[in-house]
Design a protein around this motif. Structure first.
Motif, PDB file in Angstrom:
ATOM      1  N   SER A   3       6.428 -10.136   0.501  1.00  0.00           N
ATOM      2  CA  SER A   3       6.399  -9.674   1.384  1.00  0.00           C
ATOM      3  C   SER A   3       5.975  -7.910   1.608  1.00  0.00           C
ATOM      4  CB  SER A   3       7.722  -9.877   2.023  1.00  0.00           C
ATOM      5  OG  SER A   3       8.980  -8.351   1.165  1.00  0.00           O
ATOM      6  N   THR A   4       5.302  -7.948   2.762  1.00  0.00           N
ATOM      7  CA  THR A   4       5.379  -6.589   2.826  1.00  0.00           C
ATOM      8  C   THR A   4       5.992  -5.582   3.827  1.00  0.00           C
ATOM      9  OG1 THR A   4       3.473  -6.956   4.944  1.00  0.00           O
ATOM     10  CG2 THR A   4       2.596  -7.043   2.857  1.00  0.00           C
ATOM     11  N   SER A   5       5.440  -4.024   3.204  1.00  0.00           N
ATOM     12  CA  SER A   5       6.146  -3.213   3.574  1.00  0.00           C
ATOM     13  C   SER A   5       6.383  -3.404   5.304  1.00  0.00           C
ATOM     14  CB  SER A   5       6.824  -1.726   2.809  1.00  0.00           C
ATOM     15  OG  SER A   5       5.522  -1.352   3.138  1.00  0.00           O
ATOM     16  N   GLN A   6       6.677  -1.779   6.256  1.00  0.00           N
ATOM     17  CA  GLN A   6       7.137  -1.456   7.421  1.00  0.00           C
ATOM     18  C   GLN A   6       5.571  -0.522   7.000  1.00  0.00           C
ATOM     19  OE1 GLN A   6       8.100  -2.856   9.763  1.00  0.00           O
ATOM     20  NE2 GLN A   6       6.338  -1.574  10.864  1.00  0.00           N
ATOM     21  N   LYS A   7       5.222   0.393   6.300  1.00  0.00           N
ATOM     22  CA  LYS A   7       4.417   1.175   6.116  1.00  0.00           C
ATOM     23  C   LYS A   7       3.434   0.000   5.448  1.00  0.00           C
ATOM     24  CE  LYS A   7       3.315   4.862   3.327  1.00  0.00           C
ATOM     25  NZ  LYS A   7       3.261   6.420   2.250  1.00  0.00           N
ATOM     26  N   HIS A   8       3.069  -0.692   5.617  1.00  0.00           N
ATOM     27  CA  HIS A   8       1.960  -1.627   5.362  1.00  0.00           C
ATOM     28  C   HIS A   8       1.320  -2.127   6.222  1.00  0.00           C
ATOM     29  CE1 HIS A   8      -1.115  -4.396   2.961  1.00  0.00           C
ATOM     30  NE2 HIS A   8      -0.261  -4.944   4.192  1.00  0.00           N
ATOM     31  N   LYS A   9       2.652  -2.519   7.083  1.00  0.00           N
ATOM     32  CA  LYS A   9       2.498  -3.531   8.243  1.00  0.00           C
ATOM     33  C   LYS A   9       1.558  -2.391   9.204  1.00  0.00           C
ATOM     34  CE  LYS A   9       5.509  -6.954   7.509  1.00  0.00           C
ATOM     35  NZ  LYS A   9       7.470  -7.394   7.578  1.00  0.00           N
ATOM     36  N   VAL A  21      -3.512  10.751   3.316  1.00  0.00           N
ATOM     37  CA  VAL A  21      -3.894   9.650   2.492  1.00  0.00           C
ATOM     38  C   VAL A  21      -1.942   8.892   2.381  1.00  0.00           C
ATOM     39  CG1 VAL A  21      -3.075  11.718   0.525  1.00  0.00           C
ATOM     40  CG2 VAL A  21      -4.474  10.064  -0.430  1.00  0.00           C
ATOM     41  N   MET A  22      -0.759   9.779   2.911  1.00  0.00           N
ATOM     42  CA  MET A  22       0.738   9.162   2.316  1.00  0.00           C
ATOM     43  C   MET A  22       0.659   8.180   2.910  1.00  0.00           C
ATOM     44  SD  MET A  22       2.900  13.314   2.183  1.00  0.00           S
ATOM     45  CE  MET A  22       1.140  14.249   1.075  1.00  0.00           C
ATOM     46  N   VAL A  23      -0.189   7.434   4.177  1.00  0.00           N
ATOM     47  CA  VAL A  23       0.791   6.996   4.907  1.00  0.00           C
ATOM     48  C   VAL A  23      -0.033   5.226   4.420  1.00  0.00           C
ATOM     49  CG1 VAL A  23      -0.384   7.564   7.424  1.00  0.00           C
ATOM     50  CG2 VAL A  23      -1.805   6.317   6.141  1.00  0.00           C
ATOM     51  N   LEU A  24      -1.249   5.396   3.155  1.00  0.00           N
ATOM     52  CA  LEU A  24      -1.094   4.296   2.631  1.00  0.00           C
ATOM     53  C   LEU A  24       0.320   3.878   1.926  1.00  0.00           C
ATOM     54  CD1 LEU A  24      -3.830   5.371   0.680  1.00  0.00           C
ATOM     55  CD2 LEU A  24      -3.784   3.564   2.460  1.00  0.00           C
ATOM     56  N   ALA A  25       0.818   1.931   1.619  1.00  0.00           N
ATOM     57  CA  ALA A  25       1.417   2.010   0.925  1.00  0.00           C
ATOM     58  C   ALA A  25       1.215   2.074  -0.558  1.00  0.00           C
ATOM     59  CB  ALA A  25       1.591   0.095   1.399  1.00  0.00           C
ATOM     60  N   GLY A  26       2.775   2.361  -0.526  1.00  0.00           N
ATOM     61  CA  GLY A  26       2.968   2.836  -2.461  1.00  0.00           C
ATOM     62  C   GLY A  26       1.926   4.177  -2.573  1.00  0.00           C
ATOM     63  N   CYS A  78      -1.201  -0.701  -3.193  1.00  0.00           N
ATOM     64  CA  CYS A  78      -2.316   0.521  -1.904  1.00  0.00           C
ATOM     65  C   CYS A  78      -2.996  -0.580  -2.284  1.00  0.00           C
ATOM     66  CB  CYS A  78      -2.346   1.778  -2.864  1.00  0.00           C
ATOM     67  SG  CYS A  78      -3.252   3.185  -1.975  1.00  0.00           S
ATOM     68  N   PHE A  79      -3.361  -1.399  -3.442  1.00  0.00           N
ATOM     69  CA  PHE A  79      -4.201  -1.862  -3.369  1.00  0.00           C
ATOM     70  C   PHE A  79      -4.050  -3.277  -1.988  1.00  0.00           C
ATOM     71  CE2 PHE A  79      -6.045  -6.306  -4.386  1.00  0.00           C
ATOM     72  CZ  PHE A  79      -7.587  -5.933  -4.021  1.00  0.00           C
ATOM     73  N   GLY A  80      -3.178  -3.431  -1.965  1.00  0.00           N
ATOM     74  CA  GLY A  80      -3.079  -5.112  -0.855  1.00  0.00           C
ATOM     75  C   GLY A  80      -3.120  -4.044  -0.233  1.00  0.00           C
ATOM     76  N   CYS A  81      -2.781  -2.905   0.723  1.00  0.00           N
ATOM     77  CA  CYS A  81      -2.724  -2.229   1.798  1.00  0.00           C
ATOM     78  C   CYS A  81      -4.041  -2.319   1.872  1.00  0.00           C
ATOM     79  CB  CYS A  81      -2.263  -1.210   1.545  1.00  0.00           C
ATOM     80  SG  CYS A  81      -2.156   0.098   3.505  1.00  0.00           S
ATOM     81  N   LEU A  82      -5.278  -1.212   1.504  1.00  0.00           N
ATOM     82  CA  LEU A  82      -6.372  -1.286   1.332  1.00  0.00           C
ATOM     83  C   LEU A  82      -6.820  -3.208   1.485  1.00  0.00           C
ATOM     84  CD1 LEU A  82      -6.937   2.115  -0.822  1.00  0.00           C
ATOM     85  CD2 LEU A  82      -7.236   1.683   1.788  1.00  0.00           C
ATOM     86  N   LYS A  83      -7.039  -3.783   0.763  1.00  0.00           N
ATOM     87  CA  LYS A  83      -7.836  -4.534   0.691  1.00  0.00           C
ATOM     88  C   LYS A  83      -7.437  -5.498   2.078  1.00  0.00           C
ATOM     89  CE  LYS A  83      -8.558  -9.760  -1.589  1.00  0.00           C
ATOM     90  NZ  LYS A  83      -8.582  -9.813  -0.010  1.00  0.00           N
ATOM     91  N   GLU A  84      -6.459  -6.033   2.783  1.00  0.00           N
ATOM     92  CA  GLU A  84      -6.068  -6.348   3.988  1.00  0.00           C
ATOM     93  C   GLU A  84      -6.055  -5.684   5.465  1.00  0.00           C
ATOM     94  OE1 GLU A  84      -1.889  -7.473   6.674  1.00  0.00           O
ATOM     95  OE2 GLU A  84      -1.961  -7.243   4.329  1.00  0.00           O
ATOM     96  N   TRP A  85      -6.555  -4.131   4.868  1.00  0.00           N
ATOM     97  CA  TRP A  85      -7.490  -3.478   6.078  1.00  0.00           C
ATOM     98  C   TRP A  85      -8.692  -3.534   5.857  1.00  0.00           C
ATOM     99  CZ3 TRP A  85     -11.367  -0.355   6.387  1.00  0.00           C
ATOM    100  CH2 TRP A  85     -11.379   0.522   8.226  1.00  0.00           C
ATOM    101  N   CYS A  86      -9.138  -4.051   5.273  1.00  0.00           N
ATOM    102  CA  CYS A  86     -10.696  -4.009   5.339  1.00  0.00           C
ATOM    103  C   CYS A  86     -11.256  -5.848   5.414  1.00  0.00           C
ATOM    104  CB  CYS A  86     -11.477  -4.012   4.061  1.00  0.00           C
ATOM    105  SG  CYS A  86     -11.621  -2.401   3.173  1.00  0.00           S
ATOM    106  N   ASP A  87      -9.819  -6.062   5.586  1.00  0.00           N
ATOM    107  CA  ASP A  87     -10.126  -7.477   5.415  1.00  0.00           C
ATOM    108  C   ASP A  87     -10.057  -7.692   7.034  1.00  0.00           C
ATOM    109  OD1 ASP A  87     -10.679  -8.956   2.842  1.00  0.00           O
ATOM    110  OD2 ASP A  87      -8.650  -9.520   3.177  1.00  0.00           O
ATOM    111  N   SER A  88      -9.331  -7.118   7.365  1.00  0.00           N
ATOM    112  CA  SER A  88      -9.680  -6.988   9.200  1.00  0.00           C
ATOM    113  C   SER A  88     -10.649  -6.263   9.910  1.00  0.00           C
ATOM    114  CB  SER A  88      -8.006  -6.624   9.605  1.00  0.00           C
ATOM    115  OG  SER A  88      -6.982  -7.196   9.454  1.00  0.00           O
TER     116      SER A  88
END
Length: 90
Positions: A3-9, A21-26, A78-88
């Motif tokens: 599951s992803t955090s609210q910050k990630h979402k 930079v602090m808005v990135l998950a992790g 952080c990786f998951g957050c950036l990867k999902e952002w790129c996918d979108s």
């Protein structure tokens, strides 16, 4: 996938813009300050490093650990957050 955090979402829900930079998950206050000291003051600057490393999970996580001391969970988040952002958005 875990599951992803609210910050990630929140991060992946909108364009990058000038987010700190602090808005990135992790990435919290301590890691954020360490990254800022190395010139990575905006989320898009970290995204640039992520892209330079060809979106490679191991390389990016190693870089994050070396540059700010992120632990394994913070690296994954952080990786998951950036990867999902790129996918979108890319």
């Amino acid at each position: 996938m875990s599951s992803t955090s609210q910050k990630h979402k929140d991060f992946v829900a909108e364009p990058m813009g000038e987010k700190p930079v602090m808005v990135l998950a992790g990435i919290g206050e301590v890691l954020g300050r360490r990254l800022e000291e190395k010139g990575f003051d905006k989320a898009y600057v970290v995204l640039g490093q992520f892209l330079v490393l060809s979106k490679d999970e191991e390389l990016f996580q190693d870089w994050l650990k070396d540059s700010c001391g992120a632990n394994a969970k913070q690296q994954r988040d952080c990786f998951g957050c950036l990867k999902e952002w790129c996918d979108s958005f890319l």
